[in-house]
Motif scaffolding. Sequence first.
Motif, PDB file in Angstrom:
ATOM      1  N   SER A  16       5.661   1.250  -0.489  1.00 40.15           N
ATOM      2  CA  SER A  16       7.097   1.745  -0.641  1.00 40.15           C
ATOM      3  C   SER A  16       7.767   0.791  -1.529  1.00 40.15           C
ATOM      4  CB  SER A  16       7.722   1.637   0.633  1.00 40.15           C
ATOM      5  OG  SER A  16       9.139   1.917   0.626  1.00 40.15           O
ATOM      6  N   VAL A  17       9.001   1.454  -2.201  1.00 36.05           N
ATOM      7  CA  VAL A  17       9.772   0.647  -2.923  1.00 36.05           C
ATOM      8  C   VAL A  17      11.307   0.558  -2.257  1.00 36.05           C
ATOM      9  CG1 VAL A  17      11.090  -0.023  -5.315  1.00 36.05           C
ATOM     10  CG2 VAL A  17       8.486   0.662  -5.067  1.00 36.05           C
ATOM     11  N   VAL A  18      11.968  -0.508  -2.053  1.00 43.06           N
ATOM     12  CA  VAL A  18      13.308  -0.313  -1.394  1.00 43.06           C
ATOM     13  C   VAL A  18      14.192  -1.176  -2.191  1.00 43.06           C
ATOM     14  CG1 VAL A  18      14.602  -1.260   0.691  1.00 43.06           C
ATOM     15  CG2 VAL A  18      12.427   0.026   0.893  1.00 43.06           C
ATOM     16  N   LEU A  24      13.556   3.721  -2.030  1.00 45.48           N
ATOM     17  CA  LEU A  24      13.439   4.546  -3.533  1.00 45.48           C
ATOM     18  C   LEU A  24      12.153   5.411  -3.376  1.00 45.48           C
ATOM     19  CD1 LEU A  24      14.775   1.872  -6.232  1.00 45.48           C
ATOM     20  CD2 LEU A  24      15.836   3.729  -4.786  1.00 45.48           C
ATOM     21  N   SER A  25      11.114   4.864  -2.725  1.00 47.70           N
ATOM     22  CA  SER A  25       9.894   5.484  -2.603  1.00 47.70           C
ATOM     23  C   SER A  25       9.245   5.150  -1.273  1.00 47.70           C
ATOM     24  CB  SER A  25       9.058   5.535  -3.854  1.00 47.70           C
ATOM     25  OG  SER A  25       8.697   4.279  -4.052  1.00 47.70           O
ATOM     26  N   SER A  56      -3.620   3.607  -6.982  1.00 48.42           N
ATOM     27  CA  SER A  56      -2.933   4.831  -7.148  1.00 48.42           C
ATOM     28  C   SER A  56      -1.836   4.802  -6.246  1.00 48.42           C
ATOM     29  CB  SER A  56      -4.161   5.941  -7.293  1.00 48.42           C
ATOM     30  OG  SER A  56      -4.775   6.023  -5.855  1.00 48.42           O
ATOM     31  N   VAL A  57      -1.870   4.548  -4.907  1.00 44.19           N
ATOM     32  CA  VAL A  57      -0.736   4.695  -4.206  1.00 44.19           C
ATOM     33  C   VAL A  57       0.660   3.974  -4.686  1.00 44.19           C
ATOM     34  CG1 VAL A  57       0.271   4.421  -1.868  1.00 44.19           C
ATOM     35  CG2 VAL A  57      -2.115   5.413  -2.239  1.00 44.19           C
ATOM     36  N   PHE A  58       0.098   2.591  -5.099  1.00 40.52           N
ATOM     37  CA  PHE A  58       0.980   1.622  -5.766  1.00 40.52           C
ATOM     38  C   PHE A  58       1.558   2.458  -6.964  1.00 40.52           C
ATOM     39  CE2 PHE A  58       1.336  -1.372  -9.130  1.00 40.52           C
ATOM     40  CZ  PHE A  58       2.308  -2.063  -8.704  1.00 40.52           C
ATOM     41  N   MET A  62       5.499   3.275  -7.561  1.00 39.72           N
ATOM     42  CA  MET A  62       6.398   2.674  -8.451  1.00 39.72           C
ATOM     43  C   MET A  62       6.674   3.909  -9.453  1.00 39.72           C
ATOM     44  SD  MET A  62       6.389  -0.483  -7.885  1.00 39.72           S
ATOM     45  CE  MET A  62       6.927  -1.487  -9.374  1.00 39.72           C
ATOM     46  N   ASP A  63       6.167   4.843  -9.829  1.00 38.91           N
ATOM     47  CA  ASP A  63       6.711   5.915 -10.630  1.00 38.91           C
ATOM     48  C   ASP A  63       7.751   6.781 -10.004  1.00 38.91           C
ATOM     49  OD1 ASP A  63       4.999   5.123 -12.490  1.00 38.91           O
ATOM     50  OD2 ASP A  63       3.345   6.779 -11.964  1.00 38.91           O
ATOM     51  N   ASP A  64       7.490   7.170  -8.614  1.00 33.46           N
ATOM     52  CA  ASP A  64       8.507   7.711  -7.860  1.00 33.46           C
ATOM     53  C   ASP A  64       9.777   7.078  -7.763  1.00 33.46           C
ATOM     54  OD1 ASP A  64       6.680   9.811  -7.295  1.00 33.46           O
ATOM     55  OD2 ASP A  64       6.582   9.431  -5.067  1.00 33.46           O
ATOM     56  N   ALA A  65       9.778   5.964  -7.983  1.00 37.14           N
ATOM     57  CA  ALA A  65      11.084   4.917  -7.725  1.00 37.14           C
ATOM     58  C   ALA A  65      11.436   4.569  -8.926  1.00 37.14           C
ATOM     59  CB  ALA A  65      10.688   3.753  -6.885  1.00 37.14           C
TER      60      ALA A  65
END
Length: 322
Positions: A16-18, A24-25, A56-58, A62-65
């Motif tokens: 996840s990115v916060v 964010l994701s 790939s989850v990373f 990152m792309d989603d965020a």
Amino acid sequence: MITLGIETSCDETAISVVRDGNVLSSEVSSSVELHAQYGGVVPEIASRYHTEYIYSVFKKSMDDAAVKPEEVDLVAVTDQPGLPGSLLVGKAFARAISYASGKPLVGVDHLHCHILSCFIKNGKFMLAQDMFPFLGMVISGGHTSIYICRSLSEFEVVGRTRDDAIGEAYDKVAKVLGLGYPGGPVVERLASEYDRKDPIPFPRALVNEDDSLDFSLSGIKTAVMYHWRAASHAEQEKRRVCFSFQQAIADIIDEKMKRAIKRTGLKRIAAGGGVINNAALRQRLQERADKEGAELFMPEKEYCADNAAMVAVMAEKQFGRT
Ligand code: KG4
Ligand code: ZN
């Protein structure tokens, strides 16, 4: 501040990115289907899955965020408790990102994160400093515990299971009834289809005997097994067993929550973990909180089971600015 959260303690590969408390994701890839045929998580399969999918989850997270690796300020990873091989994959990955980016790396406790997951509302982490102290309950597949949460770094255990966790009991009951793995959702569904008549009086251990905040679930699991051996195996009987089992679990959690409030005088409670997905149990917890005049926080559905947003918000709040 941007925090990257990494969670691989069991069978979910989650990243996840916060940013400043905003999620964010939150990407989760689960190997649960690979374990289903074995009736439980196979540690070796879980670690191999993490190794194969973590990059790939990373990337997806990152792309989603819409965040680039060099923009990350803090790397956070679950460092305990969990399956050793699974934890190792997440920690090695986190260390590599931290080393390559020169950004600090912090480890957090998975169970404390389940409690904090209750405070992510509409993608924002809403835990204010003046909400401490409060009661925390973790009800998951691997753990069943009650805490007094005094601060982000002080979690005192005041009750825990002496044998099985509640999620584990759901999974074992499902196995006995031939319902597959994981057991929680299907036991919940069958229980909701039963007409509530003539429930089986399964044991509620450590509920009447003393004033303990501990749990014991192995007796109920065995009672279900013996009942099922002698039962008709009709579909309706399966529903009756699921309903009666779930009712016993609800009574146990309800009583422990009531006692914890009485003993500590704390009227704010956060209850997290995979089992909190269960609508009937959520309702019982809410009813108890209402009766006690207590404020209850439970995670939104996507943050009940293992996820990395809870890891990132915990680390960001605990370690603050970099
Ligand atoms: O928190 P979690 O994803 O993993 C651990 O950290 O243990 O919890 C997984 C557990 C499993 O035992 C699963 O059967 C249970 O949560 N679970 C449920 C429900 N959904 C998942 N238990 C009861 N009712 C549900 N609806
Ligand atoms: Zn968990």
